[in-house]
Design an enzyme around this catalytic site. Structure first.
Site, PDB file in Angstrom:
ATOM      1  N   CYS A   1      -4.785   2.644  -3.704  1.00  0.00           N
ATOM      2  CA  CYS A   1      -3.538   3.113  -3.063  1.00  0.00           C
ATOM      3  C   CYS A   1      -2.431   2.075  -3.232  1.00  0.00           C
ATOM      4  O   CYS A   1      -1.633   1.833  -2.321  1.00  0.00           O
ATOM      5  CB  CYS A   1      -3.756   3.426  -1.581  1.00  0.00           C
ATOM      6  SG  CYS A   1      -4.878   4.804  -1.295  1.00  0.00           S
TER       7      CYS A   1
ATOM      8  N   GLN B   1      -4.654  -5.370   6.493  1.00  0.00           N
ATOM      9  CA  GLN B   1      -5.607  -6.245   5.824  1.00  0.00           C
ATOM     10  C   GLN B   1      -5.617  -7.654   6.408  1.00  0.00           C
ATOM     11  O   GLN B   1      -6.433  -8.486   5.996  1.00  0.00           O
ATOM     12  CB  GLN B   1      -5.288  -6.321   4.325  1.00  0.00           C
ATOM     13  CG  GLN B   1      -5.468  -5.020   3.583  1.00  0.00           C
ATOM     14  CD  GLN B   1      -6.912  -4.545   3.570  1.00  0.00           C
ATOM     15  OE1 GLN B   1      -7.847  -5.339   3.646  1.00  0.00           O
ATOM     16  NE2 GLN B   1      -7.100  -3.235   3.496  1.00  0.00           N
TER      17      GLN B   1
ATOM     18  N   LYS C   1     -10.942  -1.488  10.092  1.00  0.00           N
ATOM     19  CA  LYS C   1     -11.043  -2.665   9.224  1.00  0.00           C
ATOM     20  C   LYS C   1     -11.390  -3.912  10.044  1.00  0.00           C
ATOM     21  O   LYS C   1     -11.426  -5.017   9.510  1.00  0.00           O
ATOM     22  CB  LYS C   1      -9.739  -2.880   8.463  1.00  0.00           C
ATOM     23  CG  LYS C   1      -9.355  -1.713   7.554  1.00  0.00           C
ATOM     24  CD  LYS C   1      -8.066  -1.986   6.810  1.00  0.00           C
ATOM     25  CE  LYS C   1      -7.537  -0.746   6.104  1.00  0.00           C
ATOM     26  NZ  LYS C   1      -8.409  -0.263   5.025  1.00  0.00           N
TER      27      LYS C   1
ATOM     28  N   ASP D   1       3.001  -4.568   7.818  1.00  0.00           N
ATOM     29  CA  ASP D   1       1.737  -3.852   7.670  1.00  0.00           C
ATOM     30  C   ASP D   1       0.623  -4.898   7.715  1.00  0.00           C
ATOM     31  O   ASP D   1       0.415  -5.644   6.763  1.00  0.00           O
ATOM     32  CB  ASP D   1       1.731  -3.095   6.332  1.00  0.00           C
ATOM     33  CG  ASP D   1       0.385  -2.471   5.986  1.00  0.00           C
ATOM     34  OD1 ASP D   1      -0.585  -2.647   6.753  1.00  0.00           O
ATOM     35  OD2 ASP D   1       0.294  -1.811   4.941  1.00  0.00           O
TER      36      ASP D   1
ATOM     37  N   HIS E   1       0.861  -1.180   0.000  1.00  0.00           N
ATOM     38  CA  HIS E   1       0.000   0.000   0.000  1.00  0.00           C
ATOM     39  C   HIS E   1       0.898   1.231   0.000  1.00  0.00           C
ATOM     40  O   HIS E   1       2.031   1.198   0.486  1.00  0.00           O
ATOM     41  CB  HIS E   1      -0.870  -0.046   1.262  1.00  0.00           C
ATOM     42  CG  HIS E   1      -1.950   0.991   1.337  1.00  0.00           C
ATOM     43  ND1 HIS E   1      -1.690   2.306   1.681  1.00  0.00           N
ATOM     44  CD2 HIS E   1      -3.289   0.910   1.159  1.00  0.00           C
ATOM     45  CE1 HIS E   1      -2.832   2.974   1.706  1.00  0.00           C
ATOM     46  NE2 HIS E   1      -3.816   2.166   1.380  1.00  0.00           N
TER      47      HIS E   1
END
Length: 420
Positions: A378, A217, A240, A214, A137
């Site tokens: 993104c 997700q 999220k 990261d 991202h």
């Protein structure tokens, strides 16, 4: 064994009515859009919030609200207790060793920037190298580019194959005596690819290189154990994960956090201040300057409790069932191309329709009450890799149903008729 294979072999594989059991917890799913029942398939951008979390936010705002860490009156003590309880909930959720390794931030983006400023600007120097991947991202690209430009460092990128999988042999070849940091996504937001981060972390550590993951997700779909992964930093956001916007966390190993310089200066991140010298507070407070997102953090803790009661293994298995069904249905539509078709992925499908721009796809689906994401997500380097400007992305959660997949399929077929 691949993650999805492991999920399919668990004893917790849920019945197909899982969504029905929990769907009623989400009041927004009952609304209509353009006189059609909402079909919400944009969960990778932001999931919806259950009534239990909404109620927890209301209870805090109506009966517990005060500033924290700064007073001895009743409301401040209650708010402080609830805020720190949320921190401990997140500690247990990802199996961190200590609650002081959990830093509240405004979200994944700020968490990554905190590491860039606090660790990167202190320890990365001219001609050093930072490894990223083609699946990142923008939030895990731009901060490192800013650092590289400032320091005269270099970015190295792990490529992917046509299925959207990292080329691990190429990853290992990127390491050399100048490699100082690795920043990788756990799950691609654009493709849904689950990266083999445990092995990637282990290899980096063999070379003496720390790793940031990261997890924006991943955290709502895969059970995270930071001690088992042995990652140095892990970041994700509440919105999220059935929680509020404006809050997330950075996990960091205590010794690394202690070595880092603060990202922001101000109240509560200090022990003492004179005009000659400031002494910083201990972690995690050294990185939580000013009034934090108290209500959002407490809501985050409530969302974690909610997801934990369902069970991440249960959620992952059901979402995989939904993904398999949706993939089969979309692959059967002539003119539809799924971008990123690795078997090891979460419930995200990025697709294109021959002769139709993704923005037109999103607009026409919206007329049917179907919410998908369109654009580059993104993640422009991924789009460049596939030589496409954008995709339409359907992303599923445990409250979605096969009937909603059927609605998406019917919507896509309607779009094709408009452009035929």
């Amino acid at each position: 064994m691949k993650i999805v294979d492991a999920l399919l072999n668990t004893n917790t594989f849920p019945p197909s009515e899982l969504a029905t059991r929990y769907r009623a917890d989400f009041p927004i799913l009952d609304i209509c859009v353009n006189d059609k029942s909402l079909v919400y398939l944009d969960n990778a951008a932001s999931s919806q919030m259950p009534q239990q979390v909404i109620d927890r936010l209301v209870r805090y705002q109506t009966a517990q609200h005060a500033n924290i860490h700064r007073a001895v009156h009743y409301l401040s003590e209650v708010a402080t207790h609830e805020y720190e309880t949320a921190r401990r909930s997140l500690q247990h959720f990802i199996n961190a060793r200590e609650d002081r390794e959990i830093i509240f931030t405004s979200g994944t983006t700020e968490s990554i920037n905190l590491v860039m400023h606090g660790y990167g600007r202190k320890f990365i120097q001219q001609d050093d190298e930072i490894i990223l991947t083609n699946l990142e991202h923008h939030s895990n690209i731009v901060p490192w580019q800013m650092l590289a430009e400032e320091k005269g460092a270099r970015i190295r990128v792990v490529p992917i194959n046509d299925a959207g999988e990292l080329l691990i042999d190429e990853y290992e070849k990127l390491f050399n005596s100048r490699t100082r940091f690795v920043a990788i996504t756990h799950v691609s937001n654009a493709l849904g690819t689950i990266n083999p981060i445990k092995n990637m972390i282990a290899f980096a550590h063999m070379k003496g290189v720390p790793v940031l993951v990261d997890g924006a997700q991943a955290a709502a779909h895969i059970k995270i154990d930071v001690q088992d992964l042995d990652c140095d930093f892990y970041a994700f956001s509440a919105h999220k994960m059935c929680g509020p916007t404006g809050v997330g966390i950075l996990y960091g190993k205590a010794h690394l956090l202690e070595s880092m310089q603060p990202f922001k200066g101000g109240g509560d991140m200090i022990t003492s201040v004179t005009f000659e010298k400031t002494t910083y507070n201990t972690i995690p407070y050294k990185f939580e300057a000013g009034t934090p997102p108290i209500a959002a953090a407490i809501g985050f803790g409530s969302a974690i409790e909610y997801l934990s009661k369902i069970g991440l293994d249960t959620i992952a298995a059901y979402e995989h069932e939904l993904l398999s069904y949706a993939t089969e249905q979309l692959e059967a539509i002539p003119g539809v191309r799924i971008i990123g078709n690795t078997r090891t992925k979460v419930a995200v499908i990025s697709f294109t329709i021959e002769g139709v721009h993704p923005h037109d796809v999103g607009t026409l689906l919206n007329q049917e009450g179907i919410a998908v994401r369109t654009g580059h997500h993104c993640a422009q380097p991924i789009m460049q890799r596939y030589n496409i400007p954008a995709t339409s992305r359907a992303s599923f959660a445990f409250y979605n149903t096969k009937a909603e997949v059927d609605a998406l399929v019917a919507g896509i077929q309607s779009v094709q008729k408009v452009f035929s």
